[in-house]
Scaffold this active site. Structure first.
Site, PDB file in Angstrom:
ATOM      1  N   ARG A 121       0.853  -1.193   0.000  1.00  0.00           N
ATOM      2  CA  ARG A 121       0.000   0.000   0.000  1.00  0.00           C
ATOM      3  C   ARG A 121       0.888   1.243   0.000  1.00  0.00           C
ATOM      4  O   ARG A 121       1.881   1.287   0.742  1.00  0.00           O
ATOM      5  CB  ARG A 121      -0.887   0.012   1.252  1.00  0.00           C
ATOM      6  CG  ARG A 121      -2.006  -1.010   1.242  1.00  0.00           C
ATOM      7  CD  ARG A 121      -2.583  -1.145   2.642  1.00  0.00           C
ATOM      8  NE  ARG A 121      -3.739  -2.027   2.717  1.00  0.00           N
ATOM      9  CZ  ARG A 121      -3.684  -3.346   2.788  1.00  0.00           C
ATOM     10  NH1 ARG A 121      -2.528  -3.968   2.782  1.00  0.00           N
ATOM     11  NH2 ARG A 121      -4.790  -4.054   2.861  1.00  0.00           N
ATOM     12  N   HIS A 173      -0.198   3.349   4.684  1.00  0.00           N
ATOM     13  CA  HIS A 173      -0.778   2.291   5.532  1.00  0.00           C
ATOM     14  C   HIS A 173      -0.262   0.903   5.135  1.00  0.00           C
ATOM     15  O   HIS A 173      -0.995  -0.086   5.199  1.00  0.00           O
ATOM     16  CB  HIS A 173      -2.309   2.288   5.459  1.00  0.00           C
ATOM     17  CG  HIS A 173      -2.950   3.527   5.995  1.00  0.00           C
ATOM     18  ND1 HIS A 173      -3.423   3.634   7.273  1.00  0.00           N
ATOM     19  CD2 HIS A 173      -3.200   4.729   5.413  1.00  0.00           C
ATOM     20  CE1 HIS A 173      -3.941   4.843   7.464  1.00  0.00           C
ATOM     21  NE2 HIS A 173      -3.814   5.533   6.353  1.00  0.00           N
ATOM     22  N   ARG A 206      -8.679  -3.838   9.798  1.00  0.00           N
ATOM     23  CA  ARG A 206      -7.221  -3.750   9.627  1.00  0.00           C
ATOM     24  C   ARG A 206      -6.728  -2.468  10.284  1.00  0.00           C
ATOM     25  O   ARG A 206      -7.217  -1.378   9.980  1.00  0.00           O
ATOM     26  CB  ARG A 206      -6.825  -3.775   8.153  1.00  0.00           C
ATOM     27  CG  ARG A 206      -5.327  -3.781   7.936  1.00  0.00           C
ATOM     28  CD  ARG A 206      -4.950  -3.988   6.473  1.00  0.00           C
ATOM     29  NE  ARG A 206      -3.513  -3.939   6.282  1.00  0.00           N
ATOM     30  CZ  ARG A 206      -2.815  -2.818   6.059  1.00  0.00           C
ATOM     31  NH1 ARG A 206      -3.433  -1.659   5.985  1.00  0.00           N
ATOM     32  NH2 ARG A 206      -1.512  -2.863   5.907  1.00  0.00           N
ATOM     33  N   ASN A 260      -9.311   6.478  11.064  1.00  0.00           N
ATOM     34  CA  ASN A 260      -8.014   6.591  11.738  1.00  0.00           C
ATOM     35  C   ASN A 260      -8.231   6.677  13.244  1.00  0.00           C
ATOM     36  O   ASN A 260      -9.363   6.835  13.696  1.00  0.00           O
ATOM     37  CB  ASN A 260      -7.291   7.866  11.283  1.00  0.00           C
ATOM     38  CG  ASN A 260      -6.558   7.704   9.952  1.00  0.00           C
ATOM     39  OD1 ASN A 260      -6.334   6.592   9.476  1.00  0.00           O
ATOM     40  ND2 ASN A 260      -6.185   8.807   9.357  1.00  0.00           N
ATOM     41  N   PHE A 297      -3.183  15.485  -1.011  1.00  0.00           N
ATOM     42  CA  PHE A 297      -2.768  14.238  -0.353  1.00  0.00           C
ATOM     43  C   PHE A 297      -1.394  13.755  -0.831  1.00  0.00           C
ATOM     44  O   PHE A 297      -0.523  13.437  -0.020  1.00  0.00           O
ATOM     45  CB  PHE A 297      -3.835  13.161  -0.539  1.00  0.00           C
ATOM     46  CG  PHE A 297      -3.609  11.935   0.294  1.00  0.00           C
ATOM     47  CD1 PHE A 297      -3.660  11.986   1.677  1.00  0.00           C
ATOM     48  CD2 PHE A 297      -3.351  10.696  -0.295  1.00  0.00           C
ATOM     49  CE1 PHE A 297      -3.461  10.850   2.456  1.00  0.00           C
ATOM     50  CE2 PHE A 297      -3.145   9.562   0.466  1.00  0.00           C
ATOM     51  CZ  PHE A 297      -3.205   9.635   1.846  1.00  0.00           C
ATOM     52  N   ARG A 326     -11.174  10.748  -1.668  1.00  0.00           N
ATOM     53  CA  ARG A 326     -11.010   9.358  -1.229  1.00  0.00           C
ATOM     54  C   ARG A 326     -11.967   8.443  -1.983  1.00  0.00           C
ATOM     55  O   ARG A 326     -11.669   7.277  -2.220  1.00  0.00           O
ATOM     56  CB  ARG A 326     -11.232   9.247   0.284  1.00  0.00           C
ATOM     57  CG  ARG A 326     -10.203  10.009   1.092  1.00  0.00           C
ATOM     58  CD  ARG A 326     -10.455   9.858   2.574  1.00  0.00           C
ATOM     59  NE  ARG A 326     -10.089   8.539   3.057  1.00  0.00           N
ATOM     60  CZ  ARG A 326     -10.609   7.970   4.133  1.00  0.00           C
ATOM     61  NH1 ARG A 326     -11.544   8.585   4.823  1.00  0.00           N
ATOM     62  NH2 ARG A 326     -10.222   6.777   4.515  1.00  0.00           N
ATOM     63  N   TYR A 374      -9.386   5.121  -3.502  1.00  0.00           N
ATOM     64  CA  TYR A 374      -9.235   3.762  -2.966  1.00  0.00           C
ATOM     65  C   TYR A 374      -9.454   2.704  -4.029  1.00  0.00           C
ATOM     66  O   TYR A 374      -8.677   1.757  -4.164  1.00  0.00           O
ATOM     67  CB  TYR A 374     -10.148   3.558  -1.750  1.00  0.00           C
ATOM     68  CG  TYR A 374      -9.642   4.316  -0.546  1.00  0.00           C
ATOM     69  CD1 TYR A 374      -9.642   5.713  -0.544  1.00  0.00           C
ATOM     70  CD2 TYR A 374      -9.103   3.673   0.551  1.00  0.00           C
ATOM     71  CE1 TYR A 374      -9.143   6.429   0.534  1.00  0.00           C
ATOM     72  CE2 TYR A 374      -8.609   4.375   1.635  1.00  0.00           C
ATOM     73  CZ  TYR A 374      -8.633   5.763   1.619  1.00  0.00           C
ATOM     74  OH  TYR A 374      -8.128   6.457   2.678  1.00  0.00           O
ATOM     75  N   ARG A 425      -2.622  -2.322  -6.991  1.00  0.00           N
ATOM     76  CA  ARG A 425      -2.097  -3.140  -5.897  1.00  0.00           C
ATOM     77  C   ARG A 425      -2.537  -4.594  -6.026  1.00  0.00           C
ATOM     78  O   ARG A 425      -1.779  -5.510  -5.732  1.00  0.00           O
ATOM     79  CB  ARG A 425      -2.584  -2.555  -4.568  1.00  0.00           C
ATOM     80  CG  ARG A 425      -1.880  -3.081  -3.359  1.00  0.00           C
ATOM     81  CD  ARG A 425      -2.258  -2.291  -2.137  1.00  0.00           C
ATOM     82  NE  ARG A 425      -3.600  -2.577  -1.687  1.00  0.00           N
ATOM     83  CZ  ARG A 425      -3.956  -3.629  -0.963  1.00  0.00           C
ATOM     84  NH1 ARG A 425      -3.047  -4.523  -0.619  1.00  0.00           N
ATOM     85  NH2 ARG A 425      -5.204  -3.797  -0.588  1.00  0.00           N
TER      86      ARG A 425
END
Ligand code: HDE
Length: 704
Positions: free
Chosen positions: A78, A81, A118, A154, A167, A364, A368, A375
């Site tokens: 990632r 994170h 997670r 968070n 960001f 966001r 994601y 990923r």
């Protein structure tokens, strides 16, 4: 026509996700080793060669498959994170929330919704240490009967920036500097502080990450926050603003900075191990979900813009209402398959919950899904078992890398007649997701709302809400981080911002940096001058004392008083704490009554930083040995330095003396005063329930 189930007809319980995961499990025990094609393997220690010393043959399909699979084991970590730990569990609502939302998983108290959580750090690589100073991710995937809802939060309720377009900048600045890739998992370097010194909206979050919140004692002991303002939408389509909060039932606790740094070396997996072991032992982490609800009509009067993710709504203005409980009760079977491959998407939402125009949240919603494509190697990541909803999936998505589903039939488009018009659309009453019809109008501009402009008042609110020890820790953290910054102009710019936050903050940090403090001109917050919910110490006071799941290191050598040890064990275990016997070597020590006492840890494999308290039982020979041993003295002194409870029976007070520890100091429980046996054990447990003894003024005098 493909077989269809109406969503309402589907009954989903906690077990369905477990069953789904179990279907994809490979059980090596009792089975033959095979290739990926299912061919049984007869030999796997030597490649196929012409003669024992001859060349290896291309024909060796088992050898080639084994190496090829190994060569491709890594996936991109990632981008933020990367380091994390996960756990399964379930969520149960206390009572129906129908008055606020039509989300089905928030209606029925008898229903357990499966979840996967997670926890993570943000800046470090996948192999970095757990206890670094950083924000912690607290991402929850609810596998609801209406589809997946991901609450990707968070442990800090605000964020660095107000608009997601910045960001990449804040993350680049926090990550290792690009020319030499130093430092790992730390913000104590020039580029991070350069960025924040030029972007004052970061100041509120900077206060939080310099506070003890950024070094949690355990994932089990930290809060979680949705950060953004969401919407709850009820059956009649009334929308209200909502902020999500998680509160750990064990309380919110932290490490101290010296301890955190040492742990990064002694046990880089400290948080990961703590979570895994607690679940294995049946100490299931629990968190209460709470919500702050705000009627749309009241939002204007708040004095804070709800779309600004650098602000909180103080709980004095909107109290947190308890909604339900999350329990983590099962470890992943396989770290990679579950914790690494889990893909949280802020855009995963269920009917009854909706987004707002918070520009950070909007970014966001894009980011994601986009990041998972790289990923997890393509668009089919939702079919990986950990990501699969328990709600049925039917659509015309097809193909792509790693496709599992075989779509049935020829109608792969909508509308169609060849497939009987299926799958069909769901109205709101049938569970179809209908976006809240928010009224919007305006000019197309690249602008920040003026209502986002106050960057200092809530930073000050946070600082002034902390207890004195918490403030001192925050000041020390700023001195540490800015002390590592090499560019003086950056330090000076940061001090200019601190001057607008708080007079004590700026003068104390400036002093540590050897720089003049700019004149303090703190900005006063519009709401309450302080808020109890911001201080971990204030929250601790409001909770019943508990030693549950705390770990105590007991130092012993031959000749230890076994009865005293037994009394302590009984008392601590009754309170849910754990006692670990530590000696020079593994095996057993011989107690003064001739019995063998089993040793849990050898001194060289453990350290005081792994415990919440230390106890030295009596037994003259045992104490005499420990007194001569530098490692044991260091253990006690270090625990004292970190403000932990130190207990010693009357005989063992000699060791305290050798460690230059005053038996009357706060949090030191000594036999001469507290008595022996059960009385001593009880006094020790009571002191332990205070967690830390910040009123210990002379702790930095000990040489640990
Ligand atoms: Fe994230 N964030 N983030 N973030 N975030 C990611 O998604 C991003 C933000 C959070 O355990 C990435 O799958 C942008 C706030 C958590 O797998 C990425 C912005 C909050 C996790 C991403 C933010 C978070 C991530 C990297 C600003 C708290 C770990 C890998 C607009 C509310 C989830 C991934 C896990 C992960 C983007 C800001 C929480 C790149 C663009 C605010 C807990 O997509």
């Amino acid at each position: 026509m493909t077989s269809q189930k109406h969503p309402d007809a589907v009954h989903v319980d906690e077990k369905s996700k477990d069953q789904q995961l179990a279907r994809d499990r490979s059980e090596p025990t009792g089975n033959f080793l095979t290739t990926d094609q299912g061919i049984r393997v007869e030999h796997t220690d030597d490649s196929l060669k012409i003669g024992a010393r001859g060349p290896t043959l291309l024909e060796d399909f088992h050898f080639r498959e084994k190496l090829t699979r190994f060569d491709h084991e890594r996936i991109p970590e990632r981008v933020v994170h990367a380091r994390g730990a996960g756990a399964h569990g379930y969520f149960q609502v206390y009572e129906s929330q129908a008055k606020y939302t039509r989300a089905k998983f928030l209606q029925d108290p008898s229903k357990k919704t499966p979840v996967f959580v997670r926890f993570s750090t943000v800046a470090g690589s996948r192999g970095s240490a757990d206890t670094v100073r950083d924000v912690r991710g607290f991402a929850v995937k609810f596998y609801t009967e209406e589809g997946n809802f991901d609450l990707v939060g968070n442990n800090i309720p605000v964020f660095f920036i107000q608009d997601g377009i910045k960001f990449p900048d804040v993350v680049h600045a926090a990550k290792p500097e690009p020319h030499h890739e130093i430092p790992q998992a730390q913000t104590a370097h020039d580029s991070f502080w350069d960025f924040v010194s030029l972007v004052p909206e970061t100041m509120h979050m900077v206060m939080w990450i310099m506070s003890d919140r950024a070094i949690p004692r355990s994932f089990r002991m930290m809060q979680g926050f949705g950060v953004h303002t969401f919407r709850f939408v009820d059956e009649k389509n009334t929308s209200r603003f909502v902020k999500f909060h998680w509160k750990p039932l064990l309380g919110t606790h932290s490490l101290v900075w010296d301890e955190a740094q040492k742990l990064a070396g002694k046990d880089p997996d400290f948080h990961r191990r703590d979570l895994f072991e607690s679940i294995e032992q049946g100490d299931f982490p629990e968190y209460e979900l709470g919500v702050q609800i705000l009627e749309e009509k009241d939002a204007q009067a708040l004095g804070v813009d709800l779309l600004d993710a650098t602000k909180i709504i103080p709980e004095e203005i909107a109290p947190v209402q308890p909604v339900g409980k999350l329990t983590l009760n099962r470890n992943p079977t396989n770290f990679f398959a579950e914790t690494e491959q889990v893909a949280f998407c802020v855009s995963n939402i269920v009917p009854g919950i909706d987004f707002t125009d918070d520009p950070l949240m909007q970014a966001r919603l894009f980011s994601y899904l986009d990041t998972q494509l790289t990923r997890l190697g393509g668009p089919n990541f939702a079919e990986i078992p950990i990501n699969r909803p328990v709600a049925p999936v039917h659509n015309h998505q097809q193909d792509g890398f790693g496709r599992h589903t075989s779509n049935v039939g020829r109608a792969n488009y909508f509308p169609n007649s060849l497939g009987g018009g299926c799958p069909f659309l769901a109205s709101q009453q049938q569970g179809g997701y209908v976006h809240h019809p928010e009224q919007v109008s305006g000019k197309k501009v690249r602008e920040r709302s003026a209502s986002f402009n106050d960057h200092y008042s809530q930073a000050g609110l946070f600082f002034r809400s902390l207890s004195e020890p918490e403030q001192q820790h925050l000041i020390a953290a700023c001195r540490f981080e800015l002390g590592k910054v090499e560019t003086k102009a950056i330090q000076e710019r940061v001090l200019e911002h601190f001057a607008k936050i708080d007079a004590l903050l700026v003068s104390a940090v400036a002093e540590g940096l050897g720089l003049p403090a700019p004149k303090a001109t703190p900005v006063t917050p519009k709401g309450p001058p302080a808020s109890k919910a911001l201080s971990m110490e204030a929250m601790k006071m409001a909770m019943p004392p508990s030693i549950k799941t705390r770990k105590i290191g007991v130092l012993v050598a031959d000749g230890v008083d076994a009865d005293e040890l037994m009394a302590l064990r009984k008392e601590l275990e009754a309170g849910g704490a754990q006692l670990k016997v530590i000696a020079k070597r593994l095996g057993t020590v011989k107690a003064s009554n001739g019995k063998d006492v089993p040793v849990d840890k050898s001194a060289m494999t453990t350290a005081s930083v792994e415990y919440d308290g230390v106890f030295i039982p009596g037994g003259a020979a045992s104490v005499a040995t420990l007194k001569k041993d530098g490692e044991s003295r260091h253990f006690v002194q270090e625990a004292y330095l970190h403000c932990k409870t130190v207990g010693a029976s009357k005989d063992a007070e000699e060791l305290l003396k050798a460690c230059e520890i005053d038996p009357a100091a706060p949090g030191v429980v000594a036999g001469s005063k507290a008595g022996a046996g059960t009385a001593l054990a009880t006094a020790f447990a009571q002191a332990l329930a205070k967690h830390r003894h910040w009123d210990r003024k002379d702790n930095d005098r000990v040489p640990a």
